[in-house]
Design an enzyme around this catalytic site. Structure first.
Site, PDB file in Angstrom:
ATOM      1  N   HIS A 196       8.564   0.294 -10.457  1.00 29.26           N
ATOM      2  CA  HIS A 196       7.507  -0.131  -9.537  1.00 29.26           C
ATOM      3  C   HIS A 196       6.114   0.015 -10.144  1.00 29.26           C
ATOM      4  CE1 HIS A 196      10.511   0.952  -6.121  1.00 29.26           C
ATOM      5  NE2 HIS A 196      10.747  -0.245  -6.619  1.00 29.26           N
ATOM      6  N   ILE A 240       0.542  -0.398  -9.203  1.00 29.28           N
ATOM      7  CA  ILE A 240       1.690   0.250  -8.577  1.00 29.28           C
ATOM      8  C   ILE A 240       2.115  -0.556  -7.352  1.00 29.28           C
ATOM      9  CG2 ILE A 240       2.546   2.399  -7.545  1.00 29.28           C
ATOM     10  CD1 ILE A 240      -0.023   3.718  -8.787  1.00 29.28           C
ATOM     11  N   CYS A 241       3.409  -0.797  -7.253  1.00 30.26           N
ATOM     12  CA  CYS A 241       3.925  -1.517  -6.095  1.00 30.26           C
ATOM     13  C   CYS A 241       4.444  -0.490  -5.098  1.00 30.26           C
ATOM     14  CB  CYS A 241       5.047  -2.442  -6.553  1.00 30.26           C
ATOM     15  SG  CYS A 241       5.833  -3.323  -5.216  1.00 30.26           S
ATOM     16  N   LEU A 242       3.592  -0.147  -4.131  1.00 30.18           N
ATOM     17  CA  LEU A 242       3.943   0.904  -3.175  1.00 30.18           C
ATOM     18  C   LEU A 242       3.333   0.499  -1.828  1.00 30.18           C
ATOM     19  CD1 LEU A 242       5.124   3.821  -2.859  1.00 30.18           C
ATOM     20  CD2 LEU A 242       2.851   4.668  -3.437  1.00 30.18           C
TER      21      LEU A 242
END
Lengths: 257, 190
Positions: free
Chosen positions: B122, B129-131
């Protein structure tokens, strides 16, 4: 990311901004009959509006930003409280103690404090028995000013969202039945309750009414079968203090005759 | 959707705290030497509160670079340590938090910076950041601390070090600000 998609995103953001800029957070009171022009030519809706006109006189609109239920609720209930001293003081106590309960549930204290402080500040400013002896009219305009000032209005919305989240987590076993899919209550709260701009469903309304012990009547103006708007009281059996109208995707405030 | 809510249930292995937390005796100074506390607005007050709490009671493995904050209250550098017993044991990472004056209603912009960007499904190699809590699931009741905990937990639960499948294309074409990305959240099995 291709440029077409980015363009689409930009467009979306622009539309959202336009909506925001053109609508006040909470409008002035308008004659309910104005709804008829909005639905001109739509027989189902017009018939239902006719029915509502027998019971209600005015509507007050809220900005369609996903927070409309919370903002409409806050405005309408505070408006009730400025003319009901006993209820005001009872609510104030409840609001005061709500922070510790939320903290016990695991909300971070310092973020909680921020919102609770402002929430209490708003309540204090609207005290109907304050030594300043404000006239009801003055309190009304103070309320209108506060609820249209983002710095207060949004803080109130956040705090109500936290109260709903707290209530859902407290009575998780009961509310779990309302949730579709594999969400836990905690996940649902983090994704659908606590973030701003997420729209409210029945479950939010029930939890808020129960947590604050406030009766809410919602008139549903939709395409549903009957010829009159569906009326629903939350929680059942409590006299309504807050009246709302639901049009697909949006809540506004109603004023009974 | 990457869900990282049950932080408390994640076993976070013990790790040493890198620097003894120091009390900030004087309020942080701006570049020209004026105390930032004067005349500050709501978002600054909130950031101050968060900063104090993060210095006093930092989550394990997390330290604020107070020097960076003293220079500019709206940009924080935060060091985060890979926990023992995870794939990132022994590694040090740095996060950059950028805040605007709509904080905490707007989420902070958070990216990994520096030479060591964690290799994680991620995390893109440019530090993005993929959050979900950094964009659509952000709530004003979250904080820098909760973001750090989520990121630490995201790293800790990783089972295989690799980049997101679309890394090359994304890094080439994305906006500098990760918040401008409409993320399609990867599943949470990683």
């Amino acid at each position: 990311m291709d440029s077409k998609y980015e363009e689409f995103l930009k467009q979306q953001q622009n539309i959202a901004r336009e909506v925001c800029d053109s609508t006040p957070l909470v409008s002035e009171r308008q004659a309910l009959i104005c709804l008829k022009t909005e639905y001109m030519g739509d027989e189902v809706f017009i018939a239902k509006i006719e029915g509502l006109l027998k019971k209600y006189k005015y509507i007050r609109r809220t900005r369609p930003d996903g927070n409309c239920f919370f903002r409409a609720f806050a405005y309408s209930y505070l408006e009730y409280l400025i003319t009901n001293q006993a209820a005001y003081h009872e609510f104030r106590k409840l609001a005061e103690s709500s922070k510790d309960r939320l903290a016990e549930l695991g909300f971070q204290r310092f973020t909680l404090e921020d919102f609770h402080e402002t929430f209490m500040d708003v309540i204090t400013r609207l005290n109907p028995t304050s030594p300043g002896e404000k006239e009801p009219g003055q309190l009304q305009s103070e309320l209108h000013r506060i609820m249209n000032e983002q710095g207060y209005s949004d803080y109130v919305v956040v705090y109500l969202r936290l109260i709903v989240s707290g209530k859902l987590q407290e009575d998780a076993e009961f509310y779990q039945n309302f949730i579709e899919g594999n969400y836990t209550i905690e996940e649902f709260c983090h994704q659908e309750v606590e973030p701003m701009y997420k729209e409210s469903d029945h479950i939010h309304i029930i939890a808020l009414c129960k947590a604050l012990r406030v009766g809410v009547r919602v008139e549903y103006l939709d395409r549903g079968g009957s010829s009159t708007a569906n009326t629903h009281d939350f929680p059942e059996g409590l006299d309504p203090m807050v009246y709302l109208i639901y049009k697909p995707g949006h809540y506004d405030i109603l004023y009974p005759k | 959707m990457l869900k990282l809510f049950k932080k408390t249930k994640d076993k976070i292995p013990k790790s040493e705290i890198i620097i003894e937390p120091k009390e900030l005796k004087t309020p942080p100074l701006s570049k020209c030497g004026k105390p930032l506390l004067l005349d500050n607005t709501r978002w600054e007050r909130r950031l101050h509160k968060e900063l104090m709490s993060l210095i006093k009671e930092p989550p394990p493995g997390v330290t604020v670079d107070t020097e960076s904050v003293q220079q500019n209250l709206s940009e924080w550098k935060i060091n985060i340590k890979g926990f023992e017993g995870t794939l990132y044991e022994g590694e040090d990472f740095q996060l950059l938090f950028k805040f605007n004056n709509k904080y905490p209603f707007d989420s902070p912009e958070v990216t990994f910076i520096g030479n060591n960007i964690p290799v994680h499904p991620h995390v893109y190699s440019n530090g993005h950041i993929c959050l979900s809590i950094l964009t659509e699931d952000w709530s004003p009741a979250l904080s820098v601390q909760s973001v750090c905990l989520s990121i630490a937990s995201m790293l800790s639960s990783c089972r295989e070090k690799k980049r997101p499948p679309d890394n090359t294309l994304y890094v080439k074409t994305c906006n500098k600000n990760p918040k401008k990305t409409k993320w399609w959240y990867h599943d949470d099995s990683v």
